[in-house]
Design an enzyme around this catalytic site. Sequence first.
Site, PDB file in Angstrom:
ATOM      1  N   SER A 102      -7.291  25.756 -21.172  1.00 30.10           N
ATOM      2  CA  SER A 102      -6.748  26.879 -21.957  1.00 30.10           C
ATOM      3  C   SER A 102      -7.874  27.344 -22.880  1.00 30.10           C
ATOM      4  O   SER A 102      -7.840  27.152 -24.087  1.00 30.10           O
ATOM      5  CB  SER A 102      -5.537  26.425 -22.770  1.00 30.10           C
ATOM      6  OG  SER A 102      -5.893  25.431 -23.696  1.00 30.10           O
TER       7      SER A 102
ATOM      8  N   HIS B  66      -1.523  22.498 -19.184  1.00 28.38           N
ATOM      9  CA  HIS B  66      -2.031  21.154 -18.880  1.00 28.38           C
ATOM     10  C   HIS B  66      -1.108  20.349 -17.979  1.00 28.38           C
ATOM     11  O   HIS B  66      -1.397  19.184 -17.686  1.00 28.38           O
ATOM     12  CB  HIS B  66      -2.255  20.358 -20.170  1.00 28.38           C
ATOM     13  CG  HIS B  66      -3.398  20.871 -20.983  1.00 28.38           C
ATOM     14  ND1 HIS B  66      -3.719  20.396 -22.225  1.00 28.38           N
ATOM     15  CD2 HIS B  66      -4.322  21.842 -20.720  1.00 28.38           C
ATOM     16  CE1 HIS B  66      -4.769  21.037 -22.699  1.00 28.38           C
ATOM     17  NE2 HIS B  66      -5.146  21.930 -21.813  1.00 28.38           N
TER      18      HIS B  66
ATOM     19  N   GLU C 133       0.883  20.845 -26.166  1.00 29.51           N
ATOM     20  CA  GLU C 133       0.663  19.453 -26.585  1.00 29.51           C
ATOM     21  C   GLU C 133       1.651  19.049 -27.674  1.00 29.51           C
ATOM     22  O   GLU C 133       1.791  19.746 -28.683  1.00 29.51           O
ATOM     23  CB  GLU C 133      -0.762  19.288 -27.147  1.00 29.51           C
ATOM     24  CG  GLU C 133      -1.823  19.619 -26.119  1.00 29.51           C
ATOM     25  CD  GLU C 133      -3.224  19.705 -26.713  1.00 29.51           C
ATOM     26  OE1 GLU C 133      -3.484  19.065 -27.746  1.00 29.51           O
ATOM     27  OE2 GLU C 133      -4.043  20.435 -26.136  1.00 29.51           O
TER      28      GLU C 133
ATOM     29  N   GLU D 280      -4.168  15.252 -20.120  1.00 29.66           N
ATOM     30  CA  GLU D 280      -4.674  14.507 -21.275  1.00 29.66           C
ATOM     31  C   GLU D 280      -3.996  13.153 -21.409  1.00 29.66           C
ATOM     32  O   GLU D 280      -4.017  12.539 -22.483  1.00 29.66           O
ATOM     33  CB  GLU D 280      -4.520  15.351 -22.536  1.00 29.66           C
ATOM     34  CG  GLU D 280      -5.335  16.641 -22.416  1.00 29.66           C
ATOM     35  CD  GLU D 280      -5.437  17.442 -23.703  1.00 29.66           C
ATOM     36  OE1 GLU D 280      -4.721  17.126 -24.671  1.00 29.66           O
ATOM     37  OE2 GLU D 280      -6.236  18.394 -23.728  1.00 29.66           O
TER      38      GLU D 280
ATOM     39  N   ASP E 101       0.142  21.494 -30.405  1.00 34.43           N
ATOM     40  CA  ASP E 101      -0.804  22.563 -30.043  1.00 34.43           C
ATOM     41  C   ASP E 101      -0.027  23.532 -29.166  1.00 34.43           C
ATOM     42  O   ASP E 101       0.329  23.222 -28.029  1.00 34.43           O
ATOM     43  CB  ASP E 101      -2.025  22.021 -29.301  1.00 34.43           C
ATOM     44  CG  ASP E 101      -3.016  23.158 -28.965  1.00 34.43           C
ATOM     45  OD1 ASP E 101      -2.744  24.311 -29.353  1.00 34.43           O
ATOM     46  OD2 ASP E 101      -4.042  22.871 -28.314  1.00 34.43           O
TER      47      ASP E 101
ATOM     48  N   GLU F   4      -1.292  23.819 -34.169  1.00 35.54           N
ATOM     49  CA  GLU F   4      -2.550  24.440 -33.718  1.00 35.54           C
ATOM     50  C   GLU F   4      -2.230  25.700 -32.915  1.00 35.54           C
ATOM     51  O   GLU F   4      -1.280  25.702 -32.113  1.00 35.54           O
ATOM     52  CB  GLU F   4      -3.288  23.407 -32.858  1.00 35.54           C
ATOM     53  CG  GLU F   4      -4.601  23.867 -32.278  1.00 35.54           C
ATOM     54  CD  GLU F   4      -5.211  22.748 -31.414  1.00 35.54           C
ATOM     55  OE1 GLU F   4      -5.019  21.551 -31.727  1.00 35.54           O
ATOM     56  OE2 GLU F   4      -5.867  23.078 -30.408  1.00 35.54           O
TER      57      GLU F   4
ATOM     58  N   ASP G 240      -7.930  26.905 -33.195  1.00 30.88           N
ATOM     59  CA  ASP G 240      -8.752  26.418 -32.080  1.00 30.88           C
ATOM     60  C   ASP G 240      -9.316  27.642 -31.361  1.00 30.88           C
ATOM     61  O   ASP G 240     -10.446  28.063 -31.606  1.00 30.88           O
ATOM     62  CB  ASP G 240      -7.888  25.544 -31.160  1.00 30.88           C
ATOM     63  CG  ASP G 240      -8.565  25.209 -29.843  1.00 30.88           C
ATOM     64  OD1 ASP G 240      -9.793  25.366 -29.748  1.00 30.88           O
ATOM     65  OD2 ASP G 240      -7.871  24.800 -28.877  1.00 30.88           O
TER      66      ASP G 240
ATOM     67  N   LYS H 218     -14.743  21.658 -31.319  1.00 31.49           N
ATOM     68  CA  LYS H 218     -15.071  21.304 -29.939  1.00 31.49           C
ATOM     69  C   LYS H 218     -16.517  21.736 -29.698  1.00 31.49           C
ATOM     70  O   LYS H 218     -16.794  22.938 -29.590  1.00 31.49           O
ATOM     71  CB  LYS H 218     -14.184  22.077 -28.967  1.00 31.49           C
ATOM     72  CG  LYS H 218     -12.697  21.721 -29.019  1.00 31.49           C
ATOM     73  CD  LYS H 218     -11.919  22.761 -28.227  1.00 31.49           C
ATOM     74  CE  LYS H 218     -10.514  22.328 -27.889  1.00 31.49           C
ATOM     75  NZ  LYS H 218      -9.713  23.453 -27.342  1.00 31.49           N
TER      76      LYS H 218
ATOM     77  N   HIS I 205     -11.523  16.656 -28.142  1.00 32.64           N
ATOM     78  CA  HIS I 205     -11.931  16.580 -26.726  1.00 32.64           C
ATOM     79  C   HIS I 205     -11.601  17.902 -26.038  1.00 32.64           C
ATOM     80  O   HIS I 205     -11.139  18.846 -26.676  1.00 32.64           O
ATOM     81  CB  HIS I 205     -11.146  15.442 -26.039  1.00 32.64           C
ATOM     82  CG  HIS I 205      -9.664  15.705 -25.984  1.00 32.64           C
ATOM     83  ND1 HIS I 205      -8.801  15.004 -25.184  1.00 32.64           N
ATOM     84  CD2 HIS I 205      -8.871  16.616 -26.644  1.00 32.64           C
ATOM     85  CE1 HIS I 205      -7.576  15.467 -25.329  1.00 32.64           C
ATOM     86  NE2 HIS I 205      -7.597  16.427 -26.208  1.00 32.64           N
TER      87      HIS I 205
ATOM     88  N   LYS J 285      -8.571  14.579 -32.179  1.00 34.85           N
ATOM     89  CA  LYS J 285      -7.570  14.843 -31.136  1.00 34.85           C
ATOM     90  C   LYS J 285      -8.219  14.478 -29.812  1.00 34.85           C
ATOM     91  O   LYS J 285      -9.158  15.148 -29.379  1.00 34.85           O
ATOM     92  CB  LYS J 285      -7.213  16.325 -31.210  1.00 34.85           C
ATOM     93  CG  LYS J 285      -6.264  16.789 -30.157  1.00 34.85           C
ATOM     94  CD  LYS J 285      -5.854  18.229 -30.403  1.00 34.85           C
ATOM     95  CE  LYS J 285      -6.420  19.114 -29.329  1.00 34.85           C
ATOM     96  NZ  LYS J 285      -5.597  20.290 -29.028  1.00 34.85           N
TER      97      LYS J 285
HETATM   98  C1  2PG Z   1      -6.887  22.518 -26.681  1.00 35.29           C
HETATM   99  C2  2PG Z   1      -7.596  21.710 -25.628  1.00 35.29           C
HETATM  100  C3  2PG Z   1      -7.753  20.268 -25.865  1.00 35.29           C
HETATM  101  P1  2PG Z   1      -8.395  22.787 -23.443  1.00 35.29           P
HETATM  102  O1  2PG Z   1      -6.335  23.589 -26.382  1.00 35.29           O
HETATM  103  O2  2PG Z   1      -6.932  22.176 -27.833  1.00 35.29           O
HETATM  104  O3  2PG Z   1      -6.548  19.586 -26.053  1.00 35.29           O
HETATM  105  O4  2PG Z   1      -7.273  22.069 -24.350  1.00 35.29           O
HETATM  106  O5  2PG Z   1      -9.552  21.855 -23.396  1.00 35.29           O
HETATM  107  O6  2PG Z   1      -7.719  23.000 -22.117  1.00 35.29           O
HETATM  108  O7  2PG Z   1      -8.741  24.067 -24.120  1.00 35.29           O
HETATM  109 MG    MG Z   2      -5.919  23.955 -28.606  1.00 36.92          MG
END
Ligand code: 2PG
Ligand code: MG
Length: 431
Positions: free
Chosen positions: A45, A158, A167, A208, A244, A288, A315, A340, A368, A391
């Site tokens: 995502s 996911h 999440e 995850e 999230d 989030e 994020d 990230k 992650h 996380k």
């Molecule tokens: C998120 C992440 C990690 P992705 O959205 O925060 O949990 O997902 O790596 O798919 O963006």
């Molecule tokens: Mg996120």
Amino acid sequence: MKRKIHIVEVDAVEVLDSRGHPTVFAQVILSDGSRGGAMVPSGASTGQYEAHERRDGDADRYGGKGVREVVESIRRDVAPILVGMEASSQQAVDSRMCRLDGTDDKHRLGANAILAVSLAFARARARSAGKPLWQMVIDGGGHQLPCPMMNVLNGGAHADNNLDIQEFMIVPYGAADVCEAIRCGSEVYHALGRLLRSRGLSTAVGDEGGYAPSLDSDEQALELLMEAIKLAGYDTDTVAIALDVAAGEWLQPDGSYHLPKAALTLSREQLIEKWVSWAETWPLISIEDPLSDDDHTGWQQLTTALGNRLLLVGDDLFVTQEPRLTAGIQKGIANAVLIKPNQVGSVSETVATVRAAKAAGYVPIMSHRSGDTEDPAIADMAIALGAPLIKTGAPCRAERTAKYNRLLTIAHDLGENARFGGSLLQLEGQR
Ligand code: 2PG
Ligand code: MG
């Protein structure tokens, strides 16, 4: 006189991530023989403003996801400009690669190429200095170990189930230390597994490591978490819940939000009302991406409504990029930022974003990606950068436990010197 250490070799290999898609492994060797290697993760995502993840696009190999050319360009383009450089400054090495790339979003070399080399260099320097990575990312590092945010129920992009929220996490912020927090998270995770099994629900896991059952609603997921916390012998003074939403995935061209699995369309105001009412009903410590990254009006309204009660985490909103974070700080949106490294593409730029967050009182949360590897670097970075939370998925699947195991061994090494990030979150106003 001590001889200066310099870079003598930069190499790369195409390897696999946890989804079985190719990713980049880079290795840097220094003149004193120290070596560092690193692998980069990959999101599902992804935020629209993330730095570019370069792939070969050759449909005959790995469905276009190969990184053979990326690896080749590390050897052909990156190695010659780095070999011979003094190994004294992370910033100098990262800037050199960014200059070679020359684009705003690392389009030419790819953020996956630059980050792999950047991190491999950080490890090589750490080895050369005889120090762990967490003491090298920023000089010295702290002794604070982050509190885990464990994603125990997976939905959204996911998992192939019917949960719209991506999440559902448990956060053992009230545990005595990181070891007890990981133990608590694992016990709640297993209690949740027992509950699901007893109800004939699936215990297959998502990307995850969290369970991915089909449930009646997102609310039922929260009820199950509450039951699991109790069944494992804990209460909400020790364990909070975090979400999230990844609401960018729901945004429609007319500004409304469509929850695809529930087949429900909500206006921005209705979505905000939903989060306000959930914050009153459930022990939420953070949400989030509760709104899309372009919906700054919605973010402002929600921050006004909930910003003094829980963490509102950007994020996709900030994509770990300092200019986007600074713009958000000026607008008063969110109060926490997900970190990230591959969203920005180098160690130095990640450090800069965390520094800007801390200066403004925004909480940095190390993270992650849903496609990850056995590389535990983010555990070290969370400590180095003083992030109170990390996380990194459920306590399941080796690419997730690699990070928890790294924290457990660092906690062992630090002994009584270790502090726990969870205790910071007990401050009034953050729950
Ligand atoms: C998120 C992440 C990690 P992705 O959205 O925060 O949990 O997902 O790596 O798919 O963006
Ligand atoms: Mg996120």
